[in-house]
Each structure stands twice: as C-alpha cells, then as structure tokens.
Scaffold this motif. Structure first.
Motif, PDB file in Angstrom:
ATOM      1  N   PHE A  47     -18.798  50.905 -67.635  1.00  0.00           N
ATOM      2  CA  PHE A  47     -20.043  51.064 -68.387  1.00  0.00           C
ATOM      3  C   PHE A  47     -20.711  49.715 -68.662  1.00  0.00           C
ATOM      4  O   PHE A  47     -21.931  49.602 -68.613  1.00  0.00           O
ATOM      5  CB  PHE A  47     -19.767  51.796 -69.705  1.00  0.00           C
ATOM      6  CG  PHE A  47     -21.009  52.139 -70.466  1.00  0.00           C
ATOM      7  CD1 PHE A  47     -21.763  53.243 -70.124  1.00  0.00           C
ATOM      8  CD2 PHE A  47     -21.425  51.373 -71.537  1.00  0.00           C
ATOM      9  CE1 PHE A  47     -22.917  53.574 -70.821  1.00  0.00           C
ATOM     10  CE2 PHE A  47     -22.574  51.691 -72.249  1.00  0.00           C
ATOM     11  CZ  PHE A  47     -23.328  52.798 -71.888  1.00  0.00           C
ATOM     12  N   GLY A  48     -19.908  48.697 -68.910  1.00  0.00           N
ATOM     13  CA  GLY A  48     -20.452  47.371 -69.200  1.00  0.00           C
ATOM     14  C   GLY A  48     -21.155  46.719 -68.031  1.00  0.00           C
ATOM     15  O   GLY A  48     -21.852  45.714 -68.205  1.00  0.00           O
ATOM     16  N   ASP A  49     -20.989  47.265 -66.833  1.00  0.00           N
ATOM     17  CA  ASP A  49     -21.648  46.717 -65.642  1.00  0.00           C
ATOM     18  C   ASP A  49     -22.873  47.526 -65.241  1.00  0.00           C
ATOM     19  O   ASP A  49     -23.412  47.336 -64.149  1.00  0.00           O
ATOM     20  CB  ASP A  49     -20.668  46.681 -64.458  1.00  0.00           C
ATOM     21  CG  ASP A  49     -19.559  45.667 -64.631  1.00  0.00           C
ATOM     22  OD1 ASP A  49     -19.651  44.803 -65.532  1.00  0.00           O
ATOM     23  OD2 ASP A  49     -18.583  45.741 -63.860  1.00  0.00           O
ATOM     24  N   THR A  50     -23.328  48.427 -66.102  1.00  0.00           N
ATOM     25  CA  THR A  50     -24.475  49.264 -65.765  1.00  0.00           C
ATOM     26  C   THR A  50     -25.764  48.711 -66.364  1.00  0.00           C
ATOM     27  O   THR A  50     -25.753  47.827 -67.220  1.00  0.00           O
ATOM     28  CB  THR A  50     -24.271  50.705 -66.272  1.00  0.00           C
ATOM     29  OG1 THR A  50     -24.166  50.699 -67.705  1.00  0.00           O
ATOM     30  CG2 THR A  50     -23.037  51.341 -65.658  1.00  0.00           C
ATOM     31  N   TYR A  51     -26.854  49.259 -65.900  1.00  0.00           N
ATOM     32  CA  TYR A  51     -28.196  48.909 -66.368  1.00  0.00           C
ATOM     33  C   TYR A  51     -28.887  50.187 -66.828  1.00  0.00           C
ATOM     34  O   TYR A  51     -28.642  51.261 -66.280  1.00  0.00           O
ATOM     35  CB  TYR A  51     -29.018  48.285 -65.234  1.00  0.00           C
ATOM     36  CG  TYR A  51     -28.432  47.014 -64.705  1.00  0.00           C
ATOM     37  CD1 TYR A  51     -28.878  45.772 -65.156  1.00  0.00           C
ATOM     38  CD2 TYR A  51     -27.413  47.029 -63.756  1.00  0.00           C
ATOM     39  CE1 TYR A  51     -28.333  44.595 -64.675  1.00  0.00           C
ATOM     40  CE2 TYR A  51     -26.865  45.864 -63.270  1.00  0.00           C
ATOM     41  CZ  TYR A  51     -27.320  44.655 -63.728  1.00  0.00           C
ATOM     42  OH  TYR A  51     -26.778  43.494 -63.255  1.00  0.00           O
ATOM     43  N   THR A  52     -29.784  50.086 -67.772  1.00  0.00           N
ATOM     44  CA  THR A  52     -30.534  51.248 -68.225  1.00  0.00           C
ATOM     45  C   THR A  52     -31.626  51.542 -67.210  1.00  0.00           C
ATOM     46  O   THR A  52     -32.467  50.698 -66.923  1.00  0.00           O
ATOM     47  CB  THR A  52     -31.160  51.002 -69.606  1.00  0.00           C
ATOM     48  OG1 THR A  52     -30.131  50.660 -70.530  1.00  0.00           O
ATOM     49  CG2 THR A  52     -31.903  52.232 -70.103  1.00  0.00           C
ATOM     50  N   SER A  53     -31.597  52.742 -66.675  1.00  0.00           N
ATOM     51  CA  SER A  53     -32.557  53.140 -65.653  1.00  0.00           C
ATOM     52  C   SER A  53     -33.980  53.096 -66.190  1.00  0.00           C
ATOM     53  O   SER A  53     -34.255  53.498 -67.317  1.00  0.00           O
ATOM     54  CB  SER A  53     -32.242  54.554 -65.165  1.00  0.00           C
ATOM     55  OG  SER A  53     -33.210  54.990 -64.239  1.00  0.00           O
ATOM     56  N   ARG A  54     -34.882  52.653 -65.330  1.00  0.00           N
ATOM     57  CA  ARG A  54     -36.304  52.648 -65.656  1.00  0.00           C
ATOM     58  C   ARG A  54     -36.950  53.962 -65.209  1.00  0.00           C
ATOM     59  O   ARG A  54     -38.115  54.197 -65.495  1.00  0.00           O
ATOM     60  CB  ARG A  54     -36.990  51.463 -64.997  1.00  0.00           C
ATOM     61  CG  ARG A  54     -36.409  50.129 -65.487  1.00  0.00           C
ATOM     62  CD  ARG A  54     -37.027  48.937 -64.817  1.00  0.00           C
ATOM     63  NE  ARG A  54     -38.451  48.817 -65.039  1.00  0.00           N
ATOM     64  CZ  ARG A  54     -39.053  48.402 -66.162  1.00  0.00           C
ATOM     65  NH1 ARG A  54     -38.311  48.081 -67.208  1.00  0.00           N
ATOM     66  NH2 ARG A  54     -40.358  48.307 -66.247  1.00  0.00           N
ATOM     67  N   GLN A  55     -36.154  54.821 -64.519  1.00  0.00           N
ATOM     68  CA  GLN A  55     -36.700  56.067 -63.993  1.00  0.00           C
ATOM     69  C   GLN A  55     -36.018  57.317 -64.503  1.00  0.00           C
ATOM     70  O   GLN A  55     -36.682  58.311 -64.758  1.00  0.00           O
ATOM     71  CB  GLN A  55     -36.589  56.088 -62.456  1.00  0.00           C
ATOM     72  CG  GLN A  55     -37.626  55.287 -61.750  1.00  0.00           C
ATOM     73  CD  GLN A  55     -37.578  55.540 -60.262  1.00  0.00           C
ATOM     74  OE1 GLN A  55     -36.601  55.217 -59.612  1.00  0.00           O
ATOM     75  NE2 GLN A  55     -38.630  56.115 -59.732  1.00  0.00           N
ATOM     76  N   ILE A  56     -34.692  57.319 -64.593  1.00  0.00           N
ATOM     77  CA  ILE A  56     -33.953  58.539 -64.917  1.00  0.00           C
ATOM     78  C   ILE A  56     -33.718  58.598 -66.423  1.00  0.00           C
ATOM     79  O   ILE A  56     -32.992  57.773 -66.973  1.00  0.00           O
ATOM     80  CB  ILE A  56     -32.614  58.589 -64.151  1.00  0.00           C
ATOM     81  CG1 ILE A  56     -32.876  58.485 -62.647  1.00  0.00           C
ATOM     82  CG2 ILE A  56     -31.865  59.880 -64.483  1.00  0.00           C
ATOM     83  CD1 ILE A  56     -31.625  58.313 -61.825  1.00  0.00           C
TER      84      ILE A  56
END
Length: 87
Positions: A47-56
């Motif tokens: 989870f710490g390697d994720t980014y907040t989606s700008r689309q979903i």
C-alpha cells in the motif's frame, strides 16, 4: 465487483468502472506494508508504494490506489486531453 467511476479527461465526465472481485483495493490503510491491488491493472504491491488515482474514484470522489505505471499513464492521458482541449 466494486462499482466506481473512471474520469474521462477529454469529456469531463465519469464512465462506469468496476473493480473485479478478488482485488483488494482499499482507499485507506494504516499498515503501509499491506499488499493491495492496483485498481487499474490489478498488480500486487505494498500500500505504501501506491498513488492516489486521478481517474478511478468511489462515488464520493475519493481516488483508489494505483501502481506507478498506471499513474504515469493517467498523467499522460490527462496531459494529452488538456492539450487537445486547448486547441
């Protein structure tokens, strides 16, 4: 399936999007080491390697988590749409 919306940068509207059953795509976690799925491609990653989606997004507009490759694609799609809409 989890129902979500996928923002269309060119049309400025949401399209229906479904996160498949079996994918773990939480919006928030306290343990950054928990393995989740990218909400776009399904890749397993911490989870710490994720980014907040700008689309979903969920129905309230909060972004699901995506991997770096999917975030890069989203940014490229957004940039392309902005250039096309400017002309």
């Amino acid at each position: 399936m989890t129902r979500a919306g996928k923002w269309d940068f060119a049309k400025h509207e949401y399209r229906p999007y479904e996160i498949p059953d079996g994918w773990y795509c939480p919006l928030v976690l306290y343990d950054m080491g928990t393995i989740v799925n990218c909400a776009s491609c399904g890749k397993d990653l911490p989870f710490g390697d994720t980014y907040t989606s700008r689309q979903i997004h969920n129905p309230f507009g909060f972004g699901y988590m995506v991997c770096e490759a999917c975030m890069t694609k989203e940014r490229m799609d957004e940039s392309k749409a902005q250039k096309e809409n400017a002309t």
